[in-house]
Design an enzyme around this catalytic site. Structure first.
Site, PDB file in Angstrom:
ATOM      1  N   SER A   1       0.832  -1.208   0.000  1.00  0.00           N
ATOM      2  CA  SER A   1       0.000   0.000   0.000  1.00  0.00           C
ATOM      3  C   SER A   1       0.860   1.248   0.000  1.00  0.00           C
ATOM      4  O   SER A   1       1.997   1.248   0.466  1.00  0.00           O
ATOM      5  CB  SER A   1      -0.928   0.015   1.221  1.00  0.00           C
ATOM      6  OG  SER A   1      -1.673   1.213   1.215  1.00  0.00           O
TER       7      SER A   1
ATOM      8  N   LYS B   1      -4.342  -6.785   4.073  1.00  0.00           N
ATOM      9  CA  LYS B   1      -4.396  -5.683   3.097  1.00  0.00           C
ATOM     10  C   LYS B   1      -5.855  -5.371   2.738  1.00  0.00           C
ATOM     11  O   LYS B   1      -6.240  -4.210   2.582  1.00  0.00           O
ATOM     12  CB  LYS B   1      -3.597  -6.045   1.837  1.00  0.00           C
ATOM     13  CG  LYS B   1      -3.738  -5.040   0.681  1.00  0.00           C
ATOM     14  CD  LYS B   1      -3.133  -3.713   1.025  1.00  0.00           C
ATOM     15  CE  LYS B   1      -3.167  -2.578   0.037  1.00  0.00           C
ATOM     16  NZ  LYS B   1      -3.736  -2.617  -1.235  1.00  0.00           N
TER      17      LYS B   1
ATOM     18  N   HIS C   1      -7.232  -3.419   5.504  1.00  0.00           N
ATOM     19  CA  HIS C   1      -6.653  -2.066   5.379  1.00  0.00           C
ATOM     20  C   HIS C   1      -7.471  -1.245   4.381  1.00  0.00           C
ATOM     21  O   HIS C   1      -7.852  -0.102   4.639  1.00  0.00           O
ATOM     22  CB  HIS C   1      -5.187  -2.167   4.917  1.00  0.00           C
ATOM     23  CG  HIS C   1      -4.642  -0.893   4.337  1.00  0.00           C
ATOM     24  ND1 HIS C   1      -4.957  -0.462   3.059  1.00  0.00           N
ATOM     25  CD2 HIS C   1      -3.842   0.064   4.858  1.00  0.00           C
ATOM     26  CE1 HIS C   1      -4.368   0.697   2.830  1.00  0.00           C
ATOM     27  NE2 HIS C   1      -3.676   1.040   3.913  1.00  0.00           N
ATOM     28  N   ASN C   2      -7.750  -1.831   3.226  1.00  0.00           N
ATOM     29  CA  ASN C   2      -8.502  -1.097   2.201  1.00  0.00           C
ATOM     30  C   ASN C   2      -9.924  -0.796   2.673  1.00  0.00           C
ATOM     31  O   ASN C   2     -10.462   0.271   2.382  1.00  0.00           O
ATOM     32  CB  ASN C   2      -8.539  -1.888   0.901  1.00  0.00           C
ATOM     33  CG  ASN C   2      -7.233  -1.799   0.144  1.00  0.00           C
ATOM     34  OD1 ASN C   2      -6.192  -1.568   0.736  1.00  0.00           O
ATOM     35  ND2 ASN C   2      -7.268  -1.990  -1.144  1.00  0.00           N
TER      36      ASN C   2
ATOM     37  N   GLU D   1      -9.730   2.027   4.878  1.00  0.00           N
ATOM     38  CA  GLU D   1      -9.494   3.211   4.023  1.00  0.00           C
ATOM     39  C   GLU D   1     -10.841   3.738   3.494  1.00  0.00           C
ATOM     40  O   GLU D   1     -11.093   4.948   3.522  1.00  0.00           O
ATOM     41  CB  GLU D   1      -8.572   2.779   2.880  1.00  0.00           C
ATOM     42  CG  GLU D   1      -8.220   3.828   1.871  1.00  0.00           C
ATOM     43  CD  GLU D   1      -7.380   3.204   0.741  1.00  0.00           C
ATOM     44  OE1 GLU D   1      -6.369   2.533   1.021  1.00  0.00           O
ATOM     45  OE2 GLU D   1      -7.749   3.396  -0.435  1.00  0.00           O
TER      46      GLU D   1
HETATM   47  P1  NBP Z   1      -2.207  -2.670 -13.110  1.00  0.00           P
HETATM   48  O1  NBP Z   1      -3.117  -3.202 -12.080  1.00  0.00           O
HETATM   49  O2  NBP Z   1      -2.721  -1.682 -14.089  1.00  0.00           O
HETATM   50  O3  NBP Z   1      -1.594  -3.905 -13.920  1.00  0.00           O
HETATM   51  C1  NBP Z   1      -0.692  -3.689 -14.951  1.00  0.00           C
HETATM   52  C2  NBP Z   1       0.208  -4.881 -15.139  1.00  0.00           C
HETATM   53  O4  NBP Z   1      -0.561  -6.079 -15.275  1.00  0.00           O
HETATM   54  C3  NBP Z   1       1.021  -4.751 -16.408  1.00  0.00           C
HETATM   55  O5  NBP Z   1       2.265  -5.337 -16.183  1.00  0.00           O
HETATM   56  C4  NBP Z   1       0.203  -5.553 -17.398  1.00  0.00           C
HETATM   57  O6  NBP Z   1       0.965  -6.036 -18.458  1.00  0.00           O
HETATM   58  C5  NBP Z   1      -0.232  -6.680 -16.524  1.00  0.00           C
HETATM   59  N1  NBP Z   1      -1.384  -7.407 -17.072  1.00  0.00           N
HETATM   60  C6  NBP Z   1      -2.638  -7.021 -17.314  1.00  0.00           C
HETATM   61 BR1  NBP Z   1      -3.287  -5.339 -17.055  1.00  0.00          BR
HETATM   62  N2  NBP Z   1      -3.419  -7.974 -17.794  1.00  0.00           N
HETATM   63  C7  NBP Z   1      -2.621  -9.036 -17.893  1.00  0.00           C
HETATM   64  C8  NBP Z   1      -2.835 -10.337 -18.321  1.00  0.00           C
HETATM   65  N3  NBP Z   1      -4.032 -10.760 -18.745  1.00  0.00           N
HETATM   66  N4  NBP Z   1      -1.792 -11.207 -18.272  1.00  0.00           N
HETATM   67  C9  NBP Z   1      -0.612 -10.805 -17.851  1.00  0.00           C
HETATM   68  N5  NBP Z   1      -0.326  -9.552 -17.398  1.00  0.00           N
HETATM   69  C10 NBP Z   1      -1.328  -8.678 -17.426  1.00  0.00           C
HETATM   70  O7  NBP Z   1      -0.866  -2.079 -12.469  1.00  0.00           O
HETATM   71  P2  NBP Z   1      -0.584  -1.329 -11.098  1.00  0.00           P
HETATM   72  O8  NBP Z   1      -1.520  -0.186 -10.901  1.00  0.00           O
HETATM   73  O9  NBP Z   1       0.876  -1.083 -11.092  1.00  0.00           O
HETATM   74  O10 NBP Z   1      -0.919  -2.432 -10.008  1.00  0.00           O
HETATM   75  C11 NBP Z   1      -0.252  -3.658  -9.906  1.00  0.00           C
HETATM   76  C12 NBP Z   1      -0.905  -4.475  -8.799  1.00  0.00           C
HETATM   77  O11 NBP Z   1      -0.733  -3.757  -7.569  1.00  0.00           O
HETATM   78  C13 NBP Z   1      -2.409  -4.652  -8.979  1.00  0.00           C
HETATM   79  O12 NBP Z   1      -2.801  -5.883  -8.444  1.00  0.00           O
HETATM   80  C14 NBP Z   1      -2.999  -3.531  -8.154  1.00  0.00           C
HETATM   81  O13 NBP Z   1      -4.299  -3.813  -7.704  1.00  0.00           O
HETATM   82  C15 NBP Z   1      -2.005  -3.484  -6.995  1.00  0.00           C
HETATM   83  N6  NBP Z   1      -1.916  -2.186  -6.307  1.00  0.00           N
HETATM   84  C16 NBP Z   1      -2.000  -1.025  -7.007  1.00  0.00           C
HETATM   85  C17 NBP Z   1      -1.896   0.183  -6.337  1.00  0.00           C
HETATM   86  C18 NBP Z   1      -1.973   1.493  -7.079  1.00  0.00           C
HETATM   87  O14 NBP Z   1      -1.990   2.542  -6.405  1.00  0.00           O
HETATM   88  N7  NBP Z   1      -1.966   1.488  -8.403  1.00  0.00           N
HETATM   89  C19 NBP Z   1      -1.676   0.194  -4.958  1.00  0.00           C
HETATM   90  C20 NBP Z   1      -1.551  -1.017  -4.291  1.00  0.00           C
HETATM   91  C21 NBP Z   1      -1.665  -2.210  -4.982  1.00  0.00           C
HETATM   92  P3  NBP Z   1       0.999  -5.242 -19.860  1.00  0.00           P
HETATM   93  O15 NBP Z   1       1.921  -4.098 -19.649  1.00  0.00           O
HETATM   94  O16 NBP Z   1       1.501  -6.243 -20.806  1.00  0.00           O
HETATM   95  O17 NBP Z   1      -0.412  -4.789 -20.153  1.00  0.00           O
END
Ligand code: NBP
Length: 514
Positions: A152, A206, A209-210, A213
């Site tokens: 987070s 987690k 936590h959410n 939030e």
């Molecule tokens: P995203 O949740 O947007 O995921 C993007 C990544 O997932 C890219 O590497 C993408 O590959 C890959 N991906 C997708 Br979309 N579909 C796919 C599939 N069918 N097969 C394989 N790979 C796939 O990215 P993020 O916002 O960085 O979050 C990453 C994780 O962390 C998520 O689970 C999210 O819930 C969690 N999270 C996010 C935050 C936040 O603030 N953003 C905070 C805490 C946790 P590609 O580039 O080839 O499309």
């Protein structure tokens, strides 16, 4: 050009002697998923002297990353899963930061042919904990250690210190502890990361936590709404209120960003951007998961539930617009009826504080029940500390919760700790007064009110569930128990059915606990 694009490499400083270096690989940790979280976590780890091997489904993003943000850092680009694994020291440690759900399973499948017993897969995405339970069990059978870790703090947290909540195969912890605690946020020198517990416990924590939030955000929204609709404060004045609150017991990231949002004006016309945003809230599901799990476990986590439903109600915009034209009720037109603005603000601060205490008490009740239900041994003081910094709900208040659980890790309820008992006692009159104002002037405050109702219910030795039991027995012969000492010739046995009408029979339904 080598298929491995090595930008730089620094000697690993991993202190853990258990990490075997019997191959020539130099990667300390691998990371799959080069979106916002993955890229920033890699840069964070590289800043701490680790060599990270990076991979992404769309491989072009690897080269793009290496040519830009990762340039000159100890980051190795891999163009296939095989390369990723070949470049990692053993036991291999691989973090997945990809979209939760099937992409996680797909990557695990792709990784397995290149892994050996004792290697570690860490899922850092927002996975649902039952999926992590399953992956932990399936990979455990193959001799692969699975860790489900909550991450987070958003983009900035990932880059400069997130809150990390790892759980799963405990055998993995000595191999990832140093790197996790190095890259995590620090509060008073302590890392906001510790081992949470078994199987899907990291993702469970987690999830809660959410959920919390969601609750914190809803409480803040209700305070804003009251200040605006009843107090008739301008956005700038509300920003000032939040700035003041951020120096007191409510000092937290969410109060701080709310202040900044309220001060943020559209440069084209000077109008606060906030007043131009459509009032329908989105959600990705973790709050809903928490509320559903609370229902499954029979825990009254009412505030998170209300926060989720409030988002649902907000989404019914067009219906609300129609209802606003036909359904009457109090509202404040023109001048504010509030004469003592200072007291109004102070009361509201107490309402927010007391409701927040209830929300966290409920959250920890849920965690306690989950530990019992799923057979996890959860580390309550560590959970509070992990939320103390780095994450979205970070606050000074979580320092008090950490102290309370450090004093007594098995504390039955936060409300029994003298600090919180006194805080809520002190806050009560302001809390009740604020809710009174909201009801009088027709402003919805579901989170404030549910928190107070929970408090009043929790402190009630007797609730009207006696009548409820009677009703259930009346129409469904569901039976009831009597108060101690109230058994007699008419009311006898453990579970009693009464023929309330004289027409029904004496057969009762099977008993069950709801
Ligand atoms: P995203 O949740 O947007 O995921 C993007 C990544 O997932 C890219 O590497 C993408 O590959 C890959 N991906 C997708 Br979309 N579909 C796919 C599939 N069918 N097969 C394989 N790979 C796939 O990215 P993020 O916002 O960085 O979050 C990453 C994780 O962390 C998520 O689970 C999210 O819930 C969690 N999270 C996010 C935050 C936040 O603030 N953003 C905070 C805490 C946790 P590609 O580039 O080839 O499309």
């Amino acid at each position: 050009m080598s298929s491995i694009n090595r930008i730089a490499n620094v000697a690993s400083h991993l202190s853990n002697s258990q990490i075997s270096t019997n191959n020539n690989a130099s990667g300390d940790i691998g990371l799959i998923g080069l979106a916002v979280m993955g890229q920033n976590l890699i840069l964070n780890a590289a800043d701490h002297g680790y060599t990270v091997v990076a991979y992404n489904r769309t491989v072009a993003k690897v080269d793009e990353f290496l040519a830009n943000e990762a340039k000159g850092k100890s980051i190795i680009g891999a163009h296939s899963i095989k390369e990723l694994c070949a470049n990692l020291k053993r036991p291999r440690r691989i973090i997945l930061l990809v979209k939760a759900g099937s992409p996680v399973d797909a990557f695990i499948e792709q990784l397995l042919p290149f892994l050996e017993k004792g290697d570690i897969i860490i899922d850092g995405g927002n996975s649902h904990f039952p999926d992590s339970n399953r992956r932990y069990a399936e990979l455990g059978e193959k001799g692969i250690y699975f860790v489900g870790s909550g991450v987070s703090g958003g983009e900035e947290g990932a880059r400069y210190g997130p809150s990390l909540m790892p759980g799963g195969a405990k055998e993995a912890w000595p191999h990832i502890k140093d790197i996790f605690q190095d890259i995590a946020a620090k509060t008073d020198g302590e890392p906001c990361c510790d081992w949470v517990g078994e199987a899907g416990a990291g993702h469970y924590v987690k999830m809660v936590h959410n959920g919390i939030e969601y609750g914190d955000m809803q409480l803040i929204c209700e305070a804003y709404d009251l200040l605006k609709r009843v107090g008739k404060f301008t956005d700038k004045e509300i920003g000032d209120v939040f700035a003041k609150w951020n120096k007191g017991v409510l000092d937290s990231f969410l109060i701080e960003i709310t202040r900044d949002i309220l001060y943020f004006n559209d440069p084209t016309d000077g109008v606060p951007v906030l007043e131009k945003i459509l009032d329908t809230a989105g959600q990705k599901g973790t709050g809903k998961w928490t509320a559903i799990n609370a229902l499954d476990l029979g825990m009254p986590v009412t505030l998170i539930g209300e926060a989720v439903f409030s988002r649902c109600l907000s989404a019914l915009k067009s219906e609300r617009v129609r209802a606003s034209k036909v359904l009457g009720g109090p509202s404040v037109e023109g001048e504010s009826p509030i004469t003592d603005r200072e007291k109004f603000v102070d009361d509201l601060e107490q309402a927010l504080y007391a409701s927040k205490i209830i929300s966290y008490a409920q959250g920890f009740m849920l965690i306690r029940e989950a530990a019992k239900e799923y057979g996890w041994k959860l580390n309550n003081p560590a959970i509070a500390l992990m939320w103390r910094g780095g994450c979205i709900i970070r606050s000074v208040f979580l320092g008090e919760i950490t102290s309370a659980y450090r004093e007594n890790p098995d504390l039955e309820n936060l409300l029994f700790h003298p600090f919180f008992k006194n805080a809520i006692t002190k806050a009560q009159s302001g809390w009740r007064a604020s809710i009174g104002k909201a009801i009088e002037y027709g402003v919805p405050v579901p989170a404030f009110t549910t928190a107070l109702s929970f408090y009043d219910g929790y402190r009630s030795e007797k609730l009207p569930a006696n009548l409820l039991q009677a009703q259930r027995d009346y129409f469904g012969a569901h039976t009831f128990q009597t108060l101690p000492g109230k058994e007699n010739d008419f009311l006898k046995g453990d579970w009693i059915h009464v023929n309330w009408t004289g027409r029904g029979g004496n057969i009762s339904a099977s008993t069950y606990d709801a």
